[in-house]
Design a protein around this motif. Sequence first.
Motif, mmCIF file in Angstrom:
data_model
loop_
_atom_site.group_PDB
_atom_site.id
_atom_site.type_symbol
_atom_site.label_atom_id
_atom_site.label_comp_id
_atom_site.label_asym_id
_atom_site.label_seq_id
_atom_site.Cartn_x
_atom_site.Cartn_y
_atom_site.Cartn_z
ATOM 1 N N PHE A 245 0.807 -1.124 -0.110
ATOM 2 C CA PHE A 245 0.014 0.038 -0.174
ATOM 3 C C PHE A 245 0.850 1.429 0.175
ATOM 4 N N GLU A 246 2.113 1.380 -0.444
ATOM 5 C CA GLU A 246 3.060 2.374 -0.745
ATOM 6 C C GLU A 246 2.974 2.965 -1.992
ATOM 7 N N THR A 247 1.650 3.172 -2.414
ATOM 8 C CA THR A 247 1.576 3.555 -3.740
ATOM 9 C C THR A 247 2.240 4.888 -4.245
ATOM 10 N N ILE A 248 2.207 6.057 -3.464
ATOM 11 C CA ILE A 248 2.941 7.153 -3.852
ATOM 12 C C ILE A 248 4.543 7.051 -3.861
ATOM 13 N N PRO A 249 5.113 6.309 -2.968
ATOM 14 C CA PRO A 249 6.542 6.183 -3.191
ATOM 15 C C PRO A 249 6.749 5.366 -4.603
ATOM 16 N N LEU A 250 6.170 4.327 -4.564
ATOM 17 C CA LEU A 250 6.536 3.407 -5.811
ATOM 18 C C LEU A 250 6.295 4.413 -7.075
ATOM 19 N N LEU A 251 5.089 5.076 -7.239
ATOM 20 C CA LEU A 251 5.057 5.913 -8.285
ATOM 21 C C LEU A 251 5.989 6.869 -8.541
ATOM 22 N N VAL A 252 6.451 7.546 -7.570
ATOM 23 C CA VAL A 252 7.839 8.281 -7.608
ATOM 24 C C VAL A 252 9.156 7.624 -8.231
ATOM 25 N N VAL A 253 9.372 6.411 -7.872
ATOM 26 C CA VAL A 253 10.283 5.652 -8.147
ATOM 27 C C VAL A 253 10.274 5.427 -9.775
ATOM 28 N N VAL A 254 8.764 5.135 -10.250
ATOM 29 C CA VAL A 254 8.601 4.945 -11.455
ATOM 30 C C VAL A 254 8.843 6.082 -12.429
ATOM 31 N N PHE A 256 10.817 8.362 -11.684
ATOM 32 C CA PHE A 256 12.468 8.787 -11.716
ATOM 33 C C PHE A 256 13.078 7.923 -12.748
ATOM 34 N N TRP A 257 12.789 6.667 -12.811
ATOM 35 C CA TRP A 257 13.349 5.765 -14.027
ATOM 36 C C TRP A 257 12.834 6.302 -15.334
ATOM 37 N N TYR A 258 11.648 6.777 -15.277
ATOM 38 C CA TYR A 258 11.419 7.184 -16.570
ATOM 39 C C TYR A 258 11.925 8.452 -17.106
ATOM 40 N N LEU A 259 12.042 9.159 -16.410
ATOM 41 C CA LEU A 259 12.731 10.603 -16.348
ATOM 42 C C LEU A 259 14.288 10.256 -16.722
ATOM 43 N N ALA A 260 14.783 9.539 -16.064
ATOM 44 C CA ALA A 260 16.370 9.169 -16.160
ATOM 45 C C ALA A 260 16.525 8.620 -17.648
ATOM 46 N N VAL A 261 15.525 7.549 -18.012
ATOM 47 C CA VAL A 261 16.037 7.040 -19.256
ATOM 48 C C VAL A 261 15.549 8.012 -20.351
ATOM 49 N N VAL A 262 14.711 8.846 -20.159
ATOM 50 C CA VAL A 262 14.089 9.915 -21.290
ATOM 51 C C VAL A 262 15.454 10.615 -21.364
ATOM 52 N N THR A 263 15.873 11.117 -20.254
ATOM 53 C CA THR A 263 16.962 12.169 -20.442
ATOM 54 C C THR A 263 18.289 11.481 -21.114
ATOM 55 N N VAL A 264 18.597 10.315 -21.193
ATOM 56 C CA VAL A 264 19.803 9.792 -21.775
ATOM 57 C C VAL A 264 19.275 9.690 -22.993
ATOM 58 N N MET A 265 17.981 9.210 -23.391
ATOM 59 C CA MET A 265 17.381 9.284 -24.816
ATOM 60 C C MET A 265 17.708 10.653 -25.387
ATOM 61 N N SER A 266 17.325 11.632 -24.604
ATOM 62 C CA SER A 266 17.379 12.904 -25.303
ATOM 63 C C SER A 266 18.706 13.394 -25.650
ATOM 64 N N ILE A 267 19.672 13.139 -24.840
ATOM 65 C CA ILE A 267 21.248 13.488 -25.019
ATOM 66 C C ILE A 267 21.531 12.592 -26.356
ATOM 67 N N GLY A 268 21.224 11.211 -26.417
ATOM 68 C CA GLY A 268 21.516 10.591 -27.352
ATOM 69 C C GLY A 268 20.871 10.953 -28.765
ATOM 70 N N GLN A 269 19.721 11.348 -28.796
ATOM 71 C CA GLN A 269 18.998 12.150 -29.912
ATOM 72 C C GLN A 269 19.752 13.309 -30.240
ATOM 73 N N GLY A 270 20.402 14.193 -29.479
ATOM 74 C CA GLY A 270 20.987 15.545 -29.581
ATOM 75 C C GLY A 270 22.265 15.188 -30.377
ATOM 76 N N PHE A 271 23.072 14.139 -29.984
ATOM 77 C CA PHE A 271 24.088 13.876 -30.602
ATOM 78 C C PHE A 271 24.008 12.999 -31.986
ATOM 79 N N LEU A 272 22.832 12.333 -32.121
ATOM 80 C CA LEU A 272 22.570 11.689 -33.481
ATOM 81 C C LEU A 272 22.301 12.976 -34.487
ATOM 82 N N GLU A 273 21.436 14.049 -34.114
ATOM 83 C CA GLU A 273 21.074 15.082 -34.831
ATOM 84 C C GLU A 273 22.681 15.838 -35.364
#
Length: 305
Positions: A245-254, A256-273
């Motif tokens: 029943f720790e809904t909010i902490p687990l949603l924060v974790v999810v 965080f990881w989505y933001l981390a992966v999107v950040t890495v993908m955005s940087i990679g996209q910039g270098f590809l461009e």
Amino acid sequence: MSEDTAAPTAYRIIHRPRYGTLIAACIAGFLALSLIVSIGGNANFQWEAVGHYLFHPAILRGLAITLALTAVVLLIATLLGTAVALMRLSSSRILATIALVYVWIFRGVPALIQLIFWFNLGLVIREISVVLPGFGTLFTLNTNDVLSPYTAAVIALSLCEAAYMAEIVRAGILSVPVGQEDAARSLGMSRRQAFWRIVAPQALSFVIPPTGNAAISLLKLTSLVTYVAVDDLFYAAQSIYARTFETIPLLVVVAFWYLAVVTVMSIGQGFLEAHFGQFDRRSRRSWSLPLRQAGAGLRNLWRAQ
């Protein structure tokens, strides 16, 4: 050196202070800082639980499945979307019509409906058989054995994403002037050689930016597979907070990881461009433009004091 031939003195340009911008920046900064302090100091977010589950084995396993699913779907969608785009640009009306209908259907139906449809395909097609005329049935498979939740997710998301990739590739090809192909044909190149040597390299620089955006959207779209019980990142978090029943902490974790992966993908996209847009100065520097604009804005704000 005489006074007349002396080097001119460099003058520093002093801009007139913009008090309205300064006041707005102070208010926005104060509100942002207040929001961060309020969230960080709120015990109801259970930051200790967030730190505990951030590298939990189930969360990391779900993250790996999400990344693998994104990579597989993106690869299939890119290949299929390129084929559909070439069909739409074909001189054959039959191929162009089939491609148009494909894009119309799979871009128009929501991805969640497609996902649930493929997951329940066994309700209407119970067996998949391969029959050759003169040889009979080669083999027969149960549909539910073939379409596992992961397979259904790959098929549904690939077909859906391929419709968008087809439009991206088609727009990239059409962005190259027709005269480029005509000039290549006048030099003795075949139509295929003109496409792969002249048109495709130029179209690639126009295809990369929207493809990067499509990949980021696809990463977030994979969270829908939790509805068909694929053990992705979101499903792993749901499985944990359904017990604790720790809904909010687990949603924060999810998040965080989505933001981390999107950040890495955005940087990679910039270098590809930057790599594929070397003939275009704007493409080479577009990925760093927001950072440079922000830095220039801070410098001007400081000088205005």
